[in-house]
Design a protein around this motif. Structure first.
Motif, PDB file in Angstrom:
ATOM      1  N   THR A 135       9.228  -6.377   1.635  1.00 11.75           N
ATOM      2  CA  THR A 135       9.712  -6.578   3.001  1.00 11.75           C
ATOM      3  C   THR A 135       8.529  -6.777   3.947  1.00 11.75           C
ATOM      4  OG1 THR A 135       9.662  -4.232   3.659  1.00 11.75           O
ATOM      5  CG2 THR A 135      11.616  -5.016   2.453  1.00 11.75           C
ATOM      6  N   THR A 136       8.861  -6.960   5.220  1.00 11.62           N
ATOM      7  CA  THR A 136       7.822  -7.101   6.250  1.00 11.62           C
ATOM      8  C   THR A 136       7.644  -5.816   7.057  1.00 11.62           C
ATOM      9  OG1 THR A 136       9.460  -7.997   7.800  1.00 11.62           O
ATOM     10  CG2 THR A 136       8.221  -9.575   6.461  1.00 11.62           C
ATOM     11  N   PHE A 137       8.198  -4.700   6.577  1.00 13.18           N
ATOM     12  CA  PHE A 137       8.020  -3.442   7.288  1.00 13.18           C
ATOM     13  C   PHE A 137       6.540  -3.026   7.268  1.00 13.18           C
ATOM     14  CE2 PHE A 137      12.535  -2.552   5.790  1.00 13.18           C
ATOM     15  CZ  PHE A 137      13.104  -2.860   7.021  1.00 13.18           C
ATOM     16  N   PRO A 138       6.075  -2.336   8.311  1.00 10.67           N
ATOM     17  CA  PRO A 138       4.675  -1.896   8.338  1.00 10.67           C
ATOM     18  C   PRO A 138       4.325  -1.000   7.151  1.00 10.67           C
ATOM     19  CG  PRO A 138       5.677  -1.673  10.511  1.00 10.67           C
ATOM     20  CD  PRO A 138       6.793  -2.003   9.566  1.00 10.67           C
ATOM     21  N   VAL A 139       3.158  -1.230   6.589  1.00 11.78           N
ATOM     22  CA  VAL A 139       2.684  -0.477   5.424  1.00 11.78           C
ATOM     23  C   VAL A 139       1.370   0.219   5.781  1.00 11.78           C
ATOM     24  CG1 VAL A 139       1.973  -0.601   3.007  1.00 11.78           C
ATOM     25  CG2 VAL A 139       3.708  -2.186   3.886  1.00 11.78           C
ATOM     26  N   VAL A 140       1.283   1.509   5.488  1.00 16.05           N
ATOM     27  CA  VAL A 140       0.051   2.260   5.710  1.00 16.05           C
ATOM     28  C   VAL A 140      -0.837   2.117   4.481  1.00 16.05           C
ATOM     29  CG1 VAL A 140      -0.968   4.522   6.152  1.00 16.05           C
ATOM     30  CG2 VAL A 140       1.256   3.931   7.170  1.00 16.05           C
ATOM     31  N   GLN A 141      -2.069   1.687   4.699  1.00 17.62           N
ATOM     32  CA  GLN A 141      -3.067   1.643   3.626  1.00 17.62           C
ATOM     33  C   GLN A 141      -4.181   2.611   3.987  1.00 17.62           C
ATOM     34  OE1 GLN A 141      -3.323  -2.959   3.140  1.00 17.62           O
ATOM     35  NE2 GLN A 141      -3.659  -2.060   1.114  1.00 17.62           N
ATOM     36  N   ASP A 142      -4.402   3.577   3.122  1.00 19.97           N
ATOM     37  CA  ASP A 142      -5.340   4.651   3.430  1.00 19.97           C
ATOM     38  C   ASP A 142      -6.787   4.219   3.205  1.00 19.97           C
ATOM     39  OD1 ASP A 142      -5.595   7.526   4.153  1.00 19.97           O
ATOM     40  OD2 ASP A 142      -6.572   7.631   2.198  1.00 19.97           O
ATOM     41  N   ALA A 143      -7.678   4.761   4.030  1.00 16.51           N
ATOM     42  CA  ALA A 143      -9.099   4.442   3.897  1.00 16.51           C
ATOM     43  C   ALA A 143      -9.725   5.116   2.687  1.00 16.51           C
ATOM     44  CB  ALA A 143      -9.841   4.848   5.167  1.00 16.51           C
ATOM     45  N   GLY A 144      -9.056   6.134   2.142  1.00 21.74           N
ATOM     46  CA  GLY A 144      -9.538   6.752   0.915  1.00 21.74           C
ATOM     47  C   GLY A 144     -10.640   7.778   1.100  1.00 21.74           C
ATOM     48  N   PHE A 145     -10.741   8.365   2.294  1.00 25.37           N
ATOM     49  CA  PHE A 145     -11.774   9.387   2.507  1.00 25.37           C
ATOM     50  C   PHE A 145     -11.442  10.689   1.778  1.00 25.37           C
ATOM     51  CE2 PHE A 145     -12.408   6.894   6.539  1.00 25.37           C
ATOM     52  CZ  PHE A 145     -13.651   6.386   6.179  1.00 25.37           C
ATOM     53  N   THR A 146     -10.154  10.991   1.627  1.00 23.68           N
ATOM     54  CA  THR A 146      -9.746  12.239   0.970  1.00 23.68           C
ATOM     55  C   THR A 146      -8.541  11.993   0.068  1.00 23.68           C
ATOM     56  OG1 THR A 146      -8.255  12.839   2.790  1.00 23.68           O
ATOM     57  CG2 THR A 146     -10.517  13.656   2.923  1.00 23.68           C
ATOM     58  N   GLU A 147      -8.531  12.665  -1.053  1.00 21.63           N
ATOM     59  CA  GLU A 147      -7.392  12.839  -1.956  1.00 21.63           C
ATOM     60  C   GLU A 147      -6.978  11.602  -2.743  1.00 21.63           C
ATOM     61  OE1 GLU A 147      -3.998  15.058  -0.610  1.00 21.63           O
ATOM     62  OE2 GLU A 147      -5.192  16.313   0.737  1.00 21.63           O
TER      63      GLU A 147
END
Length: 217
Positions: free
Chosen positions: A187-199
């Motif tokens: 879909t075109t819903f907003p997706v969070v992509q993490d920067a990967g600093f933790t976990e």
């Protein structure tokens, strides 16, 4: 200069919030500060909010109890109560200028239980869907759903933002099934992509924000 928005959840020895309440409170708190008059125009938090959103919308979740909580309550911010969860959000500050009473609060190892499965959301309720393949602490997940709520807010028109705020930001946070998550990615819903600093690894897709006013079908 990079800024950070701090969320502090109240966790007393004899009163711990439930997982879903904590996650939804985090989303509500982010939306509350975005919509607050102090965050826009000539408001006292407007410059800080702009500086924060001009970079990565970094959020940190901490926990407090007893006197720690009451000291945090004395700082400028907004308190949100949602079910078993009580949480306070603070306007963004430069990374090196987090108030001492917040900076000393613990940021790791925050995990909550969910005694009963949460109810199925109404079809018209905005839902922040969590990636079922990831293993994140409650604190980390709270930050991610906060990002999801933030991205949904940015994607909405001013009219739909006003409507959502006027109805006190109805929303739900749920973990998607694997097949459903795959569908959501199309879909075109907003997706969070993490920067990967933790976990989790950099670029991990953590949350998808499904809002009825963003549907294209």
């Amino acid at each position: 200069m990079e800024h950070v928005l701090t969320l502090v959840i109240r966790v007393e020895k004899t009163a711990r919030p439930e997982q879903t309440d904590a996650l939804e409170a985090a989303a509500h708190a982010v939306l509350a500060i975005l919509a607050d008059d102090r965050s826009t125009g000539e408001g006292e938090w407007a410059d800080a909010m702009t500086a924060w959103q001009d970079h990565r919308i970094r959020k940190v979740v901490r926990r407090a109890r007893g006197a720690e909580w009451h000291r945090a309550e004395a700082l400028p911010g907004i308190t949100v109560t949602h079910g078993t969860a009580e949480l306070r959000v603070f306007p963004p500050v430069p990374l090196g200028d987090v108030p001492k009473d917040l900076a000393k609060l613990q940021v790791t190892g925050t995990d909550f239980d969910q005694p009963e499965p949460p109810a199925v959301p109404h079809p018209q309720t905005p839902v922040l869907w969590i990636n079922p393949a990831l293993h994140m602490s409650s604190g980390k997940t709270m930050a991610q759903v906060g990002h999801g709520a933030h991205l949904a807010w940015l994607a909405l028109s001013p009219h739909h933002r006003k409507e959502w705020a006027a109805s006190n930001f109805p929303l739900a946070v749920r973990t998607a099934g694997r097949a459903h998550w795959t569908q959501l990615l199309q879909t075109t819903f907003p997706v969070v992509q993490d920067a990967g600093f933790t976990e989790i690894d950099p670029g991990s897709r953590t949350v998808i924000a499904e809002h009825p006013d963003l549907r294209t079908w």
